[in-house]
Design an enzyme around this catalytic site. Structure first.
Site, PDB file in Angstrom:
ATOM      1  N   GLN A 130     -14.034   2.428   2.374  1.00  0.00           N
ATOM      2  CA  GLN A 130     -13.502   1.915   1.109  1.00  0.00           C
ATOM      3  C   GLN A 130     -13.299   3.096   0.162  1.00  0.00           C
ATOM      4  O   GLN A 130     -14.237   3.788  -0.195  1.00  0.00           O
ATOM      5  CB  GLN A 130     -14.449   0.891   0.487  1.00  0.00           C
ATOM      6  CG  GLN A 130     -13.889   0.258  -0.764  1.00  0.00           C
ATOM      7  CD  GLN A 130     -14.816  -0.781  -1.386  1.00  0.00           C
ATOM      8  OE1 GLN A 130     -15.934  -0.994  -0.928  1.00  0.00           O
ATOM      9  NE2 GLN A 130     -14.337  -1.418  -2.432  1.00  0.00           N
ATOM     10  N   HIS A 148     -10.485  -5.499  -2.132  1.00  0.00           N
ATOM     11  CA  HIS A 148      -9.118  -5.715  -1.678  1.00  0.00           C
ATOM     12  C   HIS A 148      -9.106  -6.038  -0.186  1.00  0.00           C
ATOM     13  O   HIS A 148      -9.980  -5.626   0.556  1.00  0.00           O
ATOM     14  CB  HIS A 148      -8.215  -4.515  -1.978  1.00  0.00           C
ATOM     15  CG  HIS A 148      -8.686  -3.206  -1.444  1.00  0.00           C
ATOM     16  ND1 HIS A 148      -9.757  -2.505  -1.969  1.00  0.00           N
ATOM     17  CD2 HIS A 148      -8.215  -2.441  -0.434  1.00  0.00           C
ATOM     18  CE1 HIS A 148      -9.921  -1.374  -1.300  1.00  0.00           C
ATOM     19  NE2 HIS A 148      -9.008  -1.316  -0.360  1.00  0.00           N
ATOM     20  N   ASN A 172     -12.734  -3.175   3.767  1.00  0.00           N
ATOM     21  CA  ASN A 172     -13.772  -2.172   3.933  1.00  0.00           C
ATOM     22  C   ASN A 172     -14.774  -2.378   2.806  1.00  0.00           C
ATOM     23  O   ASN A 172     -14.388  -2.618   1.671  1.00  0.00           O
ATOM     24  CB  ASN A 172     -13.182  -0.761   3.855  1.00  0.00           C
ATOM     25  CG  ASN A 172     -12.135  -0.527   4.916  1.00  0.00           C
ATOM     26  OD1 ASN A 172     -12.265  -0.982   6.035  1.00  0.00           O
ATOM     27  ND2 ASN A 172     -11.071   0.162   4.557  1.00  0.00           N
ATOM     28  N   ASP A 192       0.866  -1.181   0.000  1.00  0.00           N
ATOM     29  CA  ASP A 192       0.000   0.000   0.000  1.00  0.00           C
ATOM     30  C   ASP A 192       0.899   1.226   0.000  1.00  0.00           C
ATOM     31  O   ASP A 192       1.837   1.314   0.800  1.00  0.00           O
ATOM     32  CB  ASP A 192      -0.892  -0.010   1.242  1.00  0.00           C
ATOM     33  CG  ASP A 192      -1.962   1.065   1.220  1.00  0.00           C
ATOM     34  OD1 ASP A 192      -1.621   2.243   0.980  1.00  0.00           O
ATOM     35  OD2 ASP A 192      -3.134   0.734   1.468  1.00  0.00           O
ATOM     36  N   ILE A 193       0.635   2.144  -0.882  1.00  0.00           N
ATOM     37  CA  ILE A 193       1.481   3.331  -1.011  1.00  0.00           C
ATOM     38  C   ILE A 193       1.464   4.167   0.271  1.00  0.00           C
ATOM     39  O   ILE A 193       2.432   4.864   0.569  1.00  0.00           O
ATOM     40  CB  ILE A 193       1.081   4.163  -2.256  1.00  0.00           C
ATOM     41  CG1 ILE A 193       2.189   5.105  -2.656  1.00  0.00           C
ATOM     42  CG2 ILE A 193      -0.240   4.880  -2.054  1.00  0.00           C
ATOM     43  CD1 ILE A 193       3.386   4.420  -3.258  1.00  0.00           C
TER      44      ILE A 193
END
Length: 134
Positions: free
Chosen positions: A91, A97, A84, A28-29
């Site tokens: 989300q 995801h 989520n 995740d960035i």
């Protein structure tokens, strides 16, 4: 096309930690904590409710495998493995995801559950109504 579909297609770069013909996992960035990884099906579905049972049945064992690799690499002491569903639930990308979020002593990530004031009767009625909807 959603941002995750663009990542699957290679239109947007990512830090891939796992890939096979059906799934992709990448860092995740935002890195909520060190090693925070997202696991997605390559075929688009909006959220957990619109994802096939077959896909879902394959994803949790894969999320576990990835979590163990993250733990081995980072010495994480625990994990939150969550999804989520819907904007109201947080989300932000409408492509299903699973977040694999390593946890460390003194990290600042916080998920808290608060108590409620439901009575025993409220819970009994709610439980019955949910059962009837299954």
């Amino acid at each position: 096309m959603c941002i995750f579909c663009k990542i699957v297609n290679g239109d947007i770069p990512s830090y891939k930690v796992y890939e096979d013909e059906n799934f992709l996992a990448f860092l995740d960035i935002s890195q909520t904590t060190k090693g925070h990884t997202l696991l997605i099906p390559k075929n688009h579905s909006d959220n957990v409710l619109s994802t096939s049972e077959n896909t879902l049945s394959l994803m949790l064992p894969l999320a576990t495998k990835i979590a163990l690799a993250i733990q081995k690499t980072t010495n994480a002491q625990g994990f939150n493995i969550l999804t989520n569903c819907g904007e109201i639930a947080g989300q932000s990308v409408m492509h299903f995801h699973i977040h694999i979020i390593p946890r460390y002593q003194n990290d600042t990530f916080n998920i808290s559950f608060t108590s409620n004031s439901f009575t025993k009767e409220d819970l009994t009625t709610l439980c019955s109504n949910i059962k009837e909807s299954l």
